[in-house]
Design a protein around this motif. Sequence first.
Motif, PDB file in Angstrom:
ATOM      1  N   TRP A  78      10.471   0.645   8.515  1.00  0.00           N
ATOM      2  CA  TRP A  78       9.568  -0.503   8.665  1.00  0.00           C
ATOM      3  C   TRP A  78      10.140  -1.549   9.599  1.00  0.00           C
ATOM      4  O   TRP A  78       9.393  -2.188  10.353  1.00  0.00           O
TER       5      TRP A  78
ATOM      6  N   VAL B 184      -2.372   1.818   5.595  1.00  0.00           N
ATOM      7  CA  VAL B 184      -1.228   1.941   6.504  1.00  0.00           C
ATOM      8  C   VAL B 184      -1.469   3.055   7.526  1.00  0.00           C
ATOM      9  O   VAL B 184      -1.162   2.901   8.713  1.00  0.00           O
TER      10      VAL B 184
ATOM     11  N   ARG C 161       9.692   0.187  13.167  1.00  0.00           N
ATOM     12  CA  ARG C 161       8.310   0.483  13.562  1.00  0.00           C
ATOM     13  C   ARG C 161       7.454  -0.771  13.679  1.00  0.00           C
ATOM     14  O   ARG C 161       6.684  -0.920  14.626  1.00  0.00           O
TER      15      ARG C 161
ATOM     16  N   SER D 292       4.827   3.072   0.649  1.00  0.00           N
ATOM     17  CA  SER D 292       6.215   3.477   0.401  1.00  0.00           C
ATOM     18  C   SER D 292       6.377   4.062  -0.999  1.00  0.00           C
ATOM     19  O   SER D 292       7.136   5.023  -1.192  1.00  0.00           O
TER      20      SER D 292
ATOM     21  N   LEU E 282      -1.364   2.248  11.403  1.00  0.00           N
ATOM     22  CA  LEU E 282      -0.403   2.871  12.309  1.00  0.00           C
ATOM     23  C   LEU E 282      -1.102   3.708  13.366  1.00  0.00           C
ATOM     24  O   LEU E 282      -0.651   3.785  14.516  1.00  0.00           O
TER      25      LEU E 282
ATOM     26  N   ILE F 165       6.989  -6.016   6.945  1.00  0.00           N
ATOM     27  CA  ILE F 165       6.317  -5.212   5.926  1.00  0.00           C
ATOM     28  C   ILE F 165       5.161  -6.000   5.321  1.00  0.00           C
ATOM     29  O   ILE F 165       5.171  -7.238   5.316  1.00  0.00           O
ATOM     30  N   THR F 166       4.159  -5.285   4.842  1.00  0.00           N
ATOM     31  CA  THR F 166       3.017  -5.900   4.169  1.00  0.00           C
ATOM     32  C   THR F 166       2.869  -5.286   2.783  1.00  0.00           C
ATOM     33  O   THR F 166       3.563  -4.327   2.435  1.00  0.00           O
TER      34      THR F 166
ATOM     35  N   ASP G  61       0.439  -3.473   1.810  1.00  0.00           N
ATOM     36  CA  ASP G  61       0.007  -2.087   2.012  1.00  0.00           C
ATOM     37  C   ASP G  61       1.201  -1.177   2.295  1.00  0.00           C
ATOM     38  O   ASP G  61       1.242  -0.026   1.833  1.00  0.00           O
ATOM     39  N   CYS G  62       2.165  -1.677   3.036  1.00  0.00           N
ATOM     40  CA  CYS G  62       3.375  -0.893   3.321  1.00  0.00           C
ATOM     41  C   CYS G  62       4.146  -0.607   2.035  1.00  0.00           C
ATOM     42  O   CYS G  62       4.699   0.482   1.860  1.00  0.00           O
ATOM     43  N   HIS G  63       4.175  -1.577   1.134  1.00  0.00           N
ATOM     44  CA  HIS G  63       4.822  -1.365  -0.158  1.00  0.00           C
ATOM     45  C   HIS G  63       4.114  -0.241  -0.921  1.00  0.00           C
ATOM     46  O   HIS G  63       4.765   0.646  -1.493  1.00  0.00           O
TER      47      HIS G  63
END
Length: 241
Positions: free
Chosen positions: A211, A83, A214, A226, A87, A218-219, A221-223
């Motif tokens: 999320w 992430v 931005r 987080s 980003l 969500i993916t 990886d975002c989970h």
Amino acid sequence: MTGLLIAISFLTRLPVPTVNSEKAGNIALAAPWLPVVGAIVGVLVAAAVVLTAGTGIWVGALVGLLVWVLVTGALHLDGLGDVADGLGAAHGNPERFIAVARDPHLGSFGAIAIVLQLLAKLVLLAAVTERLGLNGLIPALVLIAAWARWGTLVLGCAVKPLAEGMASRLAAGIELRVVVLEGVVLSALTAYLAPVLLIALPLTAGLALYWRVRLGGITGDCHGASIEIMETALLFVLLFG
């Protein structure tokens, strides 16, 4: 219990009995059990700290951190690194974010994020152990790990998947009524054992809003990222509760 076994095998490196091959890859079945697996992770980390803190708080914190990483297989740290790279390179473009995050190579943003996260957890584990003592540390770590994974369910309800993958497969198994029920149970336990950790509720809402604004989605990886962010934030909050 198939869902629990799938959740344990997916989120940890703990050995579990063989699951029916037709269901083994169905992550949706694991969704309701995520907070339970989080609690298991918290118990193991707390046990590692308690058993080794007698040789020094920093030794206990280091061993606890090692267990945290080993039990989870660094799965969430990997997501945090991906992430950070995504980003850093996407500049708000979701398609570019997905492409960079899925690149198996770790970039400078990802490496920095992982190093800082590990340092933060090490320092915070030592500080929280000193402040709460070993008896207070155990329920706190169990709740922190459970809240972080409960947050995954909330994000799955509140933020649409950006692409086909883990996030979309997990979302298929998330039921709002189960999420609410688990949130009520966690809130009751937290109010009794460590009220300051109820801040997990607005923190989860804040992550969902982040999320959505931005990336618009969500993916997987975002989970993972987080979960790491939530765990560190809740450790930090314990120092002031």
